[in-house]
Structures are given as structure tokens and as C-alpha cells.
Design a protein around this motif. Structure first.
Motif, short mmCIF file in Angstrom:
data_model
loop_
_atom_site.label_atom_id
_atom_site.label_comp_id
_atom_site.label_asym_id
_atom_site.label_seq_id
_atom_site.Cartn_x
_atom_site.Cartn_y
_atom_site.Cartn_z
N GLU A 17 -13.85 10.56 -17.83
CA GLU A 17 -14.48 10.43 -16.51
C GLU A 17 -14.05 9.13 -15.83
OE1 GLU A 17 -18.66 10.63 -17.04
OE2 GLU A 17 -18.74 12.83 -17.07
N LEU A 18 -14.06 8.05 -16.57
CA LEU A 18 -13.70 6.76 -15.99
C LEU A 18 -12.24 6.70 -15.58
CD1 LEU A 18 -15.75 4.47 -18.37
CD2 LEU A 18 -16.12 4.73 -15.91
N LEU A 19 -11.37 7.31 -16.36
CA LEU A 19 -9.95 7.34 -15.98
C LEU A 19 -9.75 8.05 -14.65
CD1 LEU A 19 -8.08 8.08 -19.33
CD2 LEU A 19 -8.02 5.97 -18.00
N GLY A 20 -10.60 9.03 -14.36
CA GLY A 20 -10.49 9.76 -13.11
C GLY A 20 -11.34 9.23 -11.99
N GLY A 21 -11.93 8.04 -12.18
CA GLY A 21 -12.72 7.42 -11.12
C GLY A 21 -14.19 7.76 -11.12
N GLY A 22 -14.65 8.60 -12.07
CA GLY A 22 -16.04 9.03 -12.09
C GLY A 22 -16.86 8.31 -13.13
N GLY A 23 -17.91 8.99 -13.60
CA GLY A 23 -18.79 8.42 -14.60
C GLY A 23 -20.23 8.75 -14.33
N ARG A 407 -7.72 8.67 1.95
CA ARG A 407 -6.98 9.51 1.02
C ARG A 407 -5.49 9.21 1.13
NH1 ARG A 407 -6.99 15.66 3.76
NH2 ARG A 407 -5.78 15.09 5.60
N SER A 408 -5.01 9.00 2.36
CA SER A 408 -3.60 8.72 2.58
C SER A 408 -3.22 7.34 2.03
CB SER A 408 -3.27 8.80 4.07
OG SER A 408 -1.96 8.36 4.33
N GLN A 409 -4.01 6.34 2.35
CA GLN A 409 -3.67 4.98 1.93
C GLN A 409 -3.80 4.81 0.41
OE1 GLN A 409 -1.97 3.71 4.11
NE2 GLN A 409 -3.11 2.19 5.32
N THR A 410 -4.78 5.45 -0.19
CA THR A 410 -4.93 5.37 -1.63
C THR A 410 -3.77 6.06 -2.34
OG1 THR A 410 -7.34 5.31 -1.39
CG2 THR A 410 -6.47 5.80 -3.58
N ALA A 411 -3.38 7.24 -1.83
CA ALA A 411 -2.24 7.95 -2.42
C ALA A 411 -0.97 7.11 -2.31
CB ALA A 411 -2.06 9.30 -1.72
N HIS A 412 -0.77 6.45 -1.18
CA HIS A 412 0.41 5.60 -0.99
C HIS A 412 0.42 4.47 -2.02
CE1 HIS A 412 3.58 3.53 1.37
NE2 HIS A 412 2.96 2.44 0.96
N ALA A 413 -0.72 3.81 -2.20
CA ALA A 413 -0.79 2.70 -3.15
C ALA A 413 -0.58 3.18 -4.58
CB ALA A 413 -2.14 1.99 -3.02
N LEU A 430 -4.26 6.03 -16.19
CA LEU A 430 -5.28 5.90 -15.15
C LEU A 430 -4.70 6.20 -13.77
CD1 LEU A 430 -8.14 3.46 -14.76
CD2 LEU A 430 -6.42 3.39 -12.96
N VAL A 431 -3.53 5.66 -13.48
CA VAL A 431 -2.88 5.93 -12.19
C VAL A 431 -2.59 7.42 -12.05
CG1 VAL A 431 -0.78 5.53 -10.85
CG2 VAL A 431 -1.93 3.61 -11.95
N SER A 432 -2.13 8.04 -13.13
CA SER A 432 -1.83 9.47 -13.09
C SER A 432 -3.08 10.30 -12.86
CB SER A 432 -1.15 9.88 -14.40
OG SER A 432 -0.90 11.26 -14.43
N GLU A 433 -4.17 9.95 -13.54
CA GLU A 433 -5.42 10.71 -13.40
C GLU A 433 -5.98 10.58 -11.98
OE1 GLU A 433 -7.09 12.76 -15.35
OE2 GLU A 433 -5.72 12.62 -17.06
N LEU A 434 -5.99 9.37 -11.45
CA LEU A 434 -6.47 9.19 -10.08
C LEU A 434 -5.61 9.97 -9.10
CD1 LEU A 434 -7.24 5.34 -10.03
CD2 LEU A 434 -8.90 7.21 -10.15
N SER A 435 -4.29 9.94 -9.30
CA SER A 435 -3.38 10.66 -8.40
C SER A 435 -3.63 12.16 -8.46
CB SER A 435 -1.93 10.34 -8.77
OG SER A 435 -1.66 8.96 -8.66
N ALA A 436 -3.83 12.67 -9.68
CA ALA A 436 -4.05 14.11 -9.83
C ALA A 436 -5.33 14.56 -9.15
CB ALA A 436 -4.08 14.47 -11.31
#
Length: 621
Positions: A17-23, A407-413, A430-436
């Protein structure tokens, strides 16, 4: 107090959950437990370092620790609340750095180490102990963390106060659980004061005492009473936070003087929090419960400019969010989500390593005016992933704009750091999970008007950041200048520009603030033609023309400014945005490399110059 376990293990589901930004609440509880151990380690290191530090007028720190242990034996929850209090972490980290010589401030070291006596007093009060101790007073304030503060009249600026008890107390604004607030008094006789250092009136000493019947004497005045300020509670159905305007370590960085809010501000904060909690529950009940479990304190700051709220958090202060007085309940809710995301990632990074070193390389951060190191960018993508998720559930025009923008700016970063060498395998994951998790959001439809506004704000921020912080290679400038002079095509594959941090003269979000005002109130920019800077700091009439669709007017105004020698980065990018909106071919190359156009400009028409630039430019770092 219980002994810490040798290691903390996150449940597999919480880890994912934390890797994907949740919890959820279980995950947050696990983070709280790990932060308790982290806090104890820092306090232990502080006690070791303070062994040889001067005590000033105070007993040794070991005496305070013994009182804290005693309070923990009588009421474990009381001591735990004091240790877990967010400002306690800032105090411990700052004082440890001070003792090790890596930071400085104007207070004697005993004032910092002596804060442990105030923490122990708060725990003893909450545990209902009969005790005596000495706490520092700085700039005339004796602070009991998590409870309140006394303005000690007659002190030559500050000193030390010996504290007693409020039987059956709690760390919630000074009122005991299920009982009447304890009383306090202060002995204001002249003999109670003693100067600590000649020429240092801000650090003095005062004798204070108490008994076990719920009375605390702090120089003859009752608590509550004249000079006493308790903490405000922000209460809502299912969530309660303290509004801490008193703790010297509340502002997350350098120690600060208490700044008690007035009754009107108290009322505003309570009303805004009630509305914010309702918004949070509507946006996601489970997420709201997790936030309520993890956040404990809001540190209030003065109201900022509309649509430019200021907020902050710290890895030393798990459970705290510093925030300017919000514009409205929805903005408050978004701020709490933002800062709680930072809190979660900071706690996660106390357990796991996401990057090593980080080097000296700086990156483009779409939410900042300045370049950021890798660690700061990781914190940013994690926070704004949560912010985008919050706005995704808000359906009004401003909410749709915020969702499309973040969503656009976060995806760019995320794309920009996906291959960063300093990332560990876990950092890449973590970057991969957030991106997915973000990827499907990029395809969700947004009202065309809101989407166009978000795209304008995105292009504006990226290009203006380039113009301030990137410098084209001198060989590139010479080659382009020669091509322009000879009328030949510009060279292919020029060296990438160098990142040289500049100093923006206004917020890179200035036109985005105008767009927010326009979306929230379509008539709200009507009166801004003559002096928009009086309403939105840094705004100019041509900016208003651009965001309201008066493209030709904006194009001419930006062009004229450059011709008059006033071609700052905002003007060049404004020209590019207006040209693109007008369908002019110069818009795209000028947005792609405004720094190159500025370096090449020698008085010619800026649009003609832009047409000669290499299309595409280099990517933002």
C-alpha cells in the motif's frame, strides 16, 4: 516505558500500500509504532550527547528522564503521547545537532536540553503525579508541550520555572479527561527571579512549585487565568487535532516564540476543520480514517495569498502539518492530504532506503520554483500523487483543473527520475508503483475548458523554469548565432544546457493562480485589467489577457515588453504561450527552449527569432 523491539516489520499488505501511495489505518498504526522507536533512538542519542553539556540553572537531563519514566510507569499512555508529540521530534533532532555543532541559534544549549524537563512535566501532569521539576522559560514563556504556555510577567525575558501537577490531566488543551481543569499559580515575588547570564536577559530563571491536589504554581496566577494560553482542539466526527501555536519547536525548523491565536482565528480554524473533515470523508472514508489516525497536530500560520497556501512537514515531526489559514475547507482538506503523504513517506524512509547519496544533481520539480535534489523530488511525487487522487474525486471546475494539472505534473516528474542512478531497487519499485497507479488517471476525461487551463499552467511552469534555471552551452549559442547571420539551418544535436539555479522574480504559478480565480469565479478577473498585481502578486495586465483568451492583446503586450528591453523569463514564456494560442508557428520552438531564444536575442523580432530555433529543445532535467 516498554523496551523497543530490535526491528520493525511492515505487514506485506501495508508495504505494498505504501509503495503505491496509500495506507489504511493498520498501515498507519505500523508507521506510528516504528516512529516511536525512531524517536526513542534520537532522544537516547541526545541524552548521551548532553552528558557533558552545561545545565545552566536546570537539573541534569537525566533527572527529567527519570520523571518521564515515572510518569510512564503510572500512566504509559501519558508518556507515550509526550514522546510521540510531533514537536518532540523536532526538539530532539535540533538539540542533537546543536550539541554536535552542526547548527546554531541564539539560545544557550541548556535551554534546549532543558526542554526535556518541560516534556517530563507534561507527562507527569497527564499521569496525575505529585512532582517538582524545573522547566526553561524563553522570551518570557514557560511552555508545557501539548498542554499550553504561561506568559510569565516580570521575567527579564525568560528563565526557568519549577513545575508541579494537574491531577488527572490530559494533553488536549489543558483539560483533564472527565474532570475540571487543574489550577496553577505563579509566585511573582522579586526573590523568585535570578539572572542566569549577564547580558543575556532572554534566558533567566524563576522558581515554580506544585502539589498533588491538582494545583500547579507558576508565580501566583491560576491556570486557566491571566497569562495562560491553552491549545485549541480541532474536533470533528471521527477526528481531533491539536492546533499548536505555542510549542517552541512547532514550526519544524528553527525554534520560535509562542504566537497565541486570537479568538476569531480560533473560530475560523475550528469551522474550516469541520468542513475539511467532511470533504475528506466524502473524498474517501478509509483514507480519511487513516489520516485521522496519523495526524495529531496542525501548526497554524497566517493566511497566505488566495490560491497560494503555505504548508510544510518534517521527517522529524511525524504527525504534524504546518499550514497557513486556508481559503476554504476544501483547500484545507487538500493541504492535509498533501502533508500526510509527506509524513507517510518520511516514516517509510526511516525504515527503508530509497536512494543512496543523491549526488549534486538537481531536478525539475513541477510544484516548486527552484530545482530540487532527488530526495526532495521523491517526497514531491509522493505528496502530489495523493493530491491528484484527492482532486480526482472533486467534480467542480476548479477541482477538475487541479486533477488535470497534478496528474500531468506528477507523471512528468516520475518519468524524469525513473532511471536515476541513485535510486535503490526499492526506490525504483516505488517510482514504478506510483506511475502504474497514476497511468489510468491520465486517460480519464476532463472538461475541455479545465483541461486547456491545466495544459496552459503546465507549459507555463515548465518553460519559465527552463528560462530561469537552464543556460545554453556557449557553443550552441555561437553556432545558432552564425546560422542566423548566414540564413542557414541551425545545427543538429546541440549540447544540453547546463542547470544553473536562478532567482525567479515572481512565483512561477502566477498565471496558474489567475486561472484558478477564473475557474472559481468567471467574473473574478473582470476588474484586474489595470492593476492585477494588487490582487495576485506578480501578475501583469498581459497575463490576465492571456488567461482570459484575449490572445492578440496578450501577444502584442509581451512583444512590446521584449522590444522595450523588459524581456524577463515570464515575458518570453508569455509570448510563447500567446503565440501558440494564436496558432503562430513560433510558439512551439519558443516554449521548447526559451533560454536559447533569450541568449540569442539582439533586438530582432522575437517571433522571427523563435521560428529559427531548433524545434523540440532538450528535455527538462
Amino acid at each position: 516505558m516498554r523496551q523497543t523491539s530490535p526491528a520493525h516489520v511492515l505487514p506485506a499488505r501495508s508495504f505494498e500500500e505504501l509503495l503505491g501511495g496509500g495506507g489504511d489505518t493498520t498501515t498507519v498504526d505500523a508507521l506510528c509504532a516504528s516512529e516511536r522507536s525512531w524517536r526513542l533512538l534520537v532522544v537516547r542519542a541526545l541524552l548521551d550527547a548532553a552528558g557533558t553539556a552545561p545545565d545552566g540553572p536546570l537539573p541534569p537531563p537525566a533527572d527529567a528522564w527519570r520523571l518521564l519514566v515515572r510518569a510512564g510507569a503510572a500512566d504509559p499512555a501519558a508518556a507515550e503521547r509526550v514522546l510521540a508529540y510531533p514537536a518532540t521530534g523536532v526538539w530532539a533532532a535540533h538539540t542533537l545537532r546543536r550539541l554536535r555543532g552542526s547548527t546554531e541559534d541564539d539560545a544557550p544549549s541548556w535551554v534546549h536540553t532543558g526542554h526535556l524537563h518541560a516534556l517530563a512535566a507534561s507527562a507527569a501532569i497527564a499521569a496525575g503525579l505529585d512532582f517538582r521539576t524545573t522547566v526553561p522559560v524563553r522570551y518570557g514563556w514557560a511552555v508545557l508541550p501539548g498542554i499550553g504556555a504561561m506568559k510569565v510577567e516580570g521575567a527579564p525575558g525568560g528563565g526557568a520555572a519549577e513545575g508541579g501537577t494537574l491531577a488527572g490531566g490530559t494533553l488536549a488543551g489543558g483539560a483533564p479527561e472527565g474532570g475540571v481543569p487543574g489550577r496553577a499559580a505563579v509566585d511573582d515575588g522579586a526573590s523568585g527571579w535570578a539572572a542566569v547570564e549577564d547580558g543575556a536577559p532572554d534566558w533567566a530563571a524563576v522558581e515554580v512549585c506544585g502539589d498533588g491536589d491538582g494545583r500547579l504554581t507558576v508565580a501566583g496566577r491560576a491556570v486557566p487565568g491571566p497569562g495562560w494560553h491553552g491549545l485549541t482542539r480541532l474536533d470533528a466526527d471521527g477526528c481531533a487535532l491539536l492546533l499548536d501555536d505555542l510549542d517552541p519547536y512547532r514550526t519544524l525548523r528553527a525554534p520560535s516564540v509562542p504566537e497565541p491565536l486570537g479568538s476569531a482565528d480560533d473560530r475560523d480554524w475550528r469551522e474550516l476543520f469541520a468542513g475539511a473533515w467532511q470533504v475528506l470523508r466524502e473524498a474517501g472514508a478509509e483514507e480519511a480514517r487513516a489520516l485521522a489516525r496519523g495526524l495529531a497536530v496542525v501548526v497554524p500560520r497566517p493566511r497566505a495569498e488566495r490560491y497560494r497556501p503555505h504548508s510544510a512537514s518534517s521527517g522529524d515531526a511525524f504527525g504534524a502539518a504546518l499550514a497557513s489559514l486556508p481559503d476554504d475547507a476544501e483547500q484545507f482538506a487538500a493541504t492535509l492530504v498533501h502533508e500526510f503523504q509527506h509524513n507517510k513517506l518520511s516514516a517509510f524512509m526511516h525504515l527503508f532506503t530509497l536512494y543512496e547519496g543523491g549526488g549534486d544533481r538537481l531536478h525539475y520539480a513541477p510544484w516548486r520554483d527552484d530545482p530540487r535534489p532527488l530526495g526532495g523530488l521523491l517526497q514531491g511525487v509522493y505528496a502530489f500523487h495523493g493530491v491528484a487522487g484527492f482532486w480526482r474525486r472533486r467534480q467542480h471546475p476548479l477541482g477538475r483543473f487541479e486533477f488535470a494539472l497534478w496528474r500531468s505534473q506528477t507523471a512528468h516528474a516520475l518519468r524524469s527520475i525513473a532511471d536515476a542512478e541513485q535510486l535503490t531497487d526499492l526506490g525504483r519499485r516505488l517510482v514504478s508503483e506510483l506511475s502504474a497507479r497514476l497511468r489510468p488517471w491520465l486517460a480519464e476525461p476532463v472538461d475541455p475548458r479545465c483541461l486547456a487551463a491545466a495544459e496552459l499552467a503546465t507549459a507555463d511552469h515548465r518553460a519559465t523554469w527552463r528560462a530561469y534555471h537552464l543556460r545554453p552551452d556557449p557553443r550552441t549559442v555561437r553556432a545558432h548565432a552564425e546560422a542566423l547571420a548566414q540564413g542557414t539551418p541551425p545545427p543538429d544535436g546541440p549540447p544540453a544546457p547546463a542547470l544553473v539555479p536562478g532567482r525567479p522574480t515572481r512565483g512561477l504559478d502566477t498565471r496558474a493562480v489567475l486561472l484558478r480565480r477564473l475557474l472559481a469565479d468567471p467574473e473574478g478577473l473582470t476588474g484586474l485589467r489595470d492593476d492585477p498585481g494588487a490582487v495576485v502578486e506578480g501578475a501583469r495586465p498581459e497575463d490576465v489577457a492571456l488567461v482570459t483568451g484575449r490572445t492578440d492583446e496578450a501577444l502584442d503586450a509581451f512583444r512590446d515588453r521584449i522590444a522595450q528591453g523588459a524581456g524577463d523569463p515570464e515575458t518570453w514564456v508569455g509570448l510563447a504561450l500567446a503565440a501558440r494560442a494564436a496558432g503562430h508557428l513560433a510558439g512551439a520552438p519558443l516554449l521548447a527552449a526559451p533560454e536559447l531564444a533569450m541568449a540569442l536575442h539582439t533586438g530582432q523580432d522575437p517571433l522571427d527569432l523563435a521560428l529559427a530555433l531548433t524545434p523540440g529543445g532538450s528535455p527538462v532535467p
